[in-house]
Design a protein around this motif. Structure first.
Motif, PDB file in Angstrom:
ATOM      1  N   GLU A   1       0.564   1.704   0.778  1.00  0.00           N
ATOM      2  CA  GLU A   1      -0.271   2.501   1.516  1.00  0.00           C
ATOM      3  C   GLU A   1       0.280   2.515   2.850  1.00  0.00           C
ATOM      4  OE1 GLU A   1      -4.813   2.123   3.093  1.00  0.00           O
ATOM      5  OE2 GLU A   1      -4.715   1.329   1.175  1.00  0.00           O
ATOM      6  N   ALA A   2       1.023   1.858   3.261  1.00  0.00           N
ATOM      7  CA  ALA A   2       1.467   1.758   4.771  1.00  0.00           C
ATOM      8  C   ALA A   2       2.677   2.751   4.825  1.00  0.00           C
ATOM      9  CB  ALA A   2       2.121   0.300   5.200  1.00  0.00           C
ATOM     10  N   ASP A   3       3.575   2.987   3.722  1.00  0.00           N
ATOM     11  CA  ASP A   3       4.564   3.922   3.362  1.00  0.00           C
ATOM     12  C   ASP A   3       3.820   5.431   3.367  1.00  0.00           C
ATOM     13  OD1 ASP A   3       6.634   1.932   3.237  1.00  0.00           O
ATOM     14  OD2 ASP A   3       6.641   2.291   0.937  1.00  0.00           O
ATOM     15  N   MET A   4       2.804   5.306   2.748  1.00  0.00           N
ATOM     16  CA  MET A   4       1.956   6.827   2.647  1.00  0.00           C
ATOM     17  C   MET A   4       1.383   7.075   4.115  1.00  0.00           C
ATOM     18  SD  MET A   4       2.592   7.754  -0.342  1.00  0.00           S
ATOM     19  CE  MET A   4       1.237   9.282  -0.079  1.00  0.00           C
ATOM     20  N   THR A   5       0.872   6.096   4.908  1.00  0.00           N
ATOM     21  CA  THR A   5       0.580   6.407   5.968  1.00  0.00           C
ATOM     22  C   THR A   5       1.631   7.024   7.184  1.00  0.00           C
ATOM     23  OG1 THR A   5      -1.232   4.749   5.701  1.00  0.00           O
ATOM     24  CG2 THR A   5      -0.667   5.334   8.145  1.00  0.00           C
ATOM     25  N   GLU A   6       2.572   6.278   6.866  1.00  0.00           N
ATOM     26  CA  GLU A   6       3.816   6.492   7.842  1.00  0.00           C
ATOM     27  C   GLU A   6       4.340   7.883   7.493  1.00  0.00           C
ATOM     28  OE1 GLU A   6       6.211   6.425  10.982  1.00  0.00           O
ATOM     29  OE2 GLU A   6       4.665   5.117  10.401  1.00  0.00           O
ATOM     30  N   ALA A   7       4.510   8.183   6.176  1.00  0.00           N
ATOM     31  CA  ALA A   7       4.914   9.641   5.804  1.00  0.00           C
ATOM     32  C   ALA A   7       3.821  10.568   6.358  1.00  0.00           C
ATOM     33  CB  ALA A   7       5.059   9.840   4.353  1.00  0.00           C
ATOM     34  N   GLY A   8       2.524  10.618   6.239  1.00  0.00           N
ATOM     35  CA  GLY A   8       1.702  11.398   6.709  1.00  0.00           C
ATOM     36  C   GLY A   8       1.908  11.553   7.993  1.00  0.00           C
TER      37      GLY A   8
ATOM     38  N   GLU B   1      -1.671  16.098   0.858  1.00  0.00           N
ATOM     39  CA  GLU B   1      -2.532  15.255  -0.104  1.00  0.00           C
ATOM     40  C   GLU B   1      -2.596  15.840  -1.623  1.00  0.00           C
ATOM     41  OE1 GLU B   1      -7.024  13.857  -0.548  1.00  0.00           O
ATOM     42  OE2 GLU B   1      -6.580  15.070   1.239  1.00  0.00           O
ATOM     43  N   ALA B   2      -2.489  17.091  -1.414  1.00  0.00           N
ATOM     44  CA  ALA B   2      -2.362  17.830  -2.866  1.00  0.00           C
ATOM     45  C   ALA B   2      -1.180  17.686  -3.578  1.00  0.00           C
ATOM     46  CB  ALA B   2      -2.833  19.510  -2.751  1.00  0.00           C
TER      47      ALA B   2
ATOM     48  N   TYR C   1       3.806  14.440  13.115  1.00  0.00           N
ATOM     49  CA  TYR C   1       4.769  14.655  14.073  1.00  0.00           C
ATOM     50  C   TYR C   1       5.519  15.993  13.991  1.00  0.00           C
ATOM     51  CZ  TYR C   1       4.087   9.559  14.715  1.00  0.00           C
ATOM     52  OH  TYR C   1       3.841   8.324  15.152  1.00  0.00           O
ATOM     53  N   ILE C   2       5.895  16.306  12.775  1.00  0.00           N
ATOM     54  CA  ILE C   2       6.405  17.713  12.524  1.00  0.00           C
ATOM     55  C   ILE C   2       5.526  18.730  13.080  1.00  0.00           C
ATOM     56  CG2 ILE C   2       6.981  19.607  10.949  1.00  0.00           C
ATOM     57  CD1 ILE C   2       8.328  16.856   9.073  1.00  0.00           C
ATOM     58  N   ILE C   3       4.222  18.613  13.001  1.00  0.00           N
ATOM     59  CA  ILE C   3       3.422  19.892  13.428  1.00  0.00           C
ATOM     60  C   ILE C   3       3.291  19.736  14.871  1.00  0.00           C
ATOM     61  CG2 ILE C   3       0.711  20.403  13.347  1.00  0.00           C
ATOM     62  CD1 ILE C   3       0.715  19.183  10.733  1.00  0.00           C
TER      63      ILE C   3
ATOM     64  N   ALA D   1      11.597  13.568  12.848  1.00  0.00           N
ATOM     65  CA  ALA D   1      10.333  13.317  11.885  1.00  0.00           C
ATOM     66  C   ALA D   1      10.853  13.771  10.414  1.00  0.00           C
ATOM     67  CB  ALA D   1       9.256  14.346  12.339  1.00  0.00           C
ATOM     68  N   LYS D   2      11.578  14.651  10.373  1.00  0.00           N
ATOM     69  CA  LYS D   2      12.254  15.375   8.950  1.00  0.00           C
ATOM     70  C   LYS D   2      12.938  14.276   8.460  1.00  0.00           C
ATOM     71  CE  LYS D   2      11.635  20.509   9.379  1.00  0.00           C
ATOM     72  NZ  LYS D   2      12.708  21.700   9.367  1.00  0.00           N
ATOM     73  N   THR D   3      13.912  13.882   9.280  1.00  0.00           N
ATOM     74  CA  THR D   3      14.743  12.667   8.860  1.00  0.00           C
ATOM     75  C   THR D   3      14.171  11.427   8.676  1.00  0.00           C
ATOM     76  OG1 THR D   3      16.479  13.479  10.597  1.00  0.00           O
ATOM     77  CG2 THR D   3      16.740  11.121   9.836  1.00  0.00           C
TER      78      THR D   3
END
Length: 169
Positions: free
Chosen positions: A66-73, A154-155, A78-80, A94-96
């Motif tokens: 869950e922590a990994d998913m949160t970080e990816a989100g 999410e989708a 950050y990209i936005i 952020a992409k890296t």
């Protein structure tokens, strides 16, 4: 599993009957070549597909936390923000980070896919790996311009994990 066991039994029967099938004497006629008989390669023990699936599913479930998913989100967020601020360096960072996380996940899922005895599980892991790889692509990430676009993330992840859920429960 039944088909696998049936195939294993057929291989064993063919191996036994093949060894007994030739009853001619190789030395009966002069000039006949000396026959060489190869021992049948013992069949590998059948894989307990249910146990293998349970093991691979447990390992796969532990890969993405869950922590990994949160970080990816957060990285997509950050990209936005970087795009809105026209900060190319922050966007690239952020992409890296996203790609490094995806690479880490795929390096763990790849071996699990090759170890999976169940074709449905192998396919589900393939779907997951493909979705994660897509998530890190420039084309995919280009679609994130506002926070409303996070529903795409999410989708994509839901579609990828649904295949695993069908197999692993």
């Amino acid at each position: 599993m039944r088909r696998f066991l049936t195939a294993a039994v057929l291989v064993a029967i063919v191996g036994v009957t093949g060894a007994c099938g030739d009853t001619t004497d190789d030395t009966a006629s002069p000039g006949a070549s000396t026959g060489t008989t190869k021992a049948a390669t013992p069949a590998s023990p059948p894989v307990d597909v249910a146990a293998n699936t349970k093991d691979i599913c447990a390992k796969a479930e532990a890969v993405i936390t869950e922590a990994d998913m949160t970080e990816a989100g957060k990285q997509v967020g950050y990209i936005i923000v970087a795009r809105q601020q026209k900060n190319a360096a922050a966007e690239a960072t952020a992409k890296t980070a996203i790609r490094a996380q995806i690479d880490t996940w795929n390096k763990q899922f790849g071996p699990l896919q090759s170890q999976a005895a169940d074709p449905a599980l192998r396919a589900a892991l393939g779907t997951l790996i493909t979705a994660l790889t897509t998530l890190g692509s420039d084309d995919y990430l280009a679609g994130f311009k506002t926070t409303a676009d996070l529903t795409k993330l999410e989708a994509t992840l839901t579609t990828a994990t649904d295949a695993m859920t069908k197999v692993c429960g």
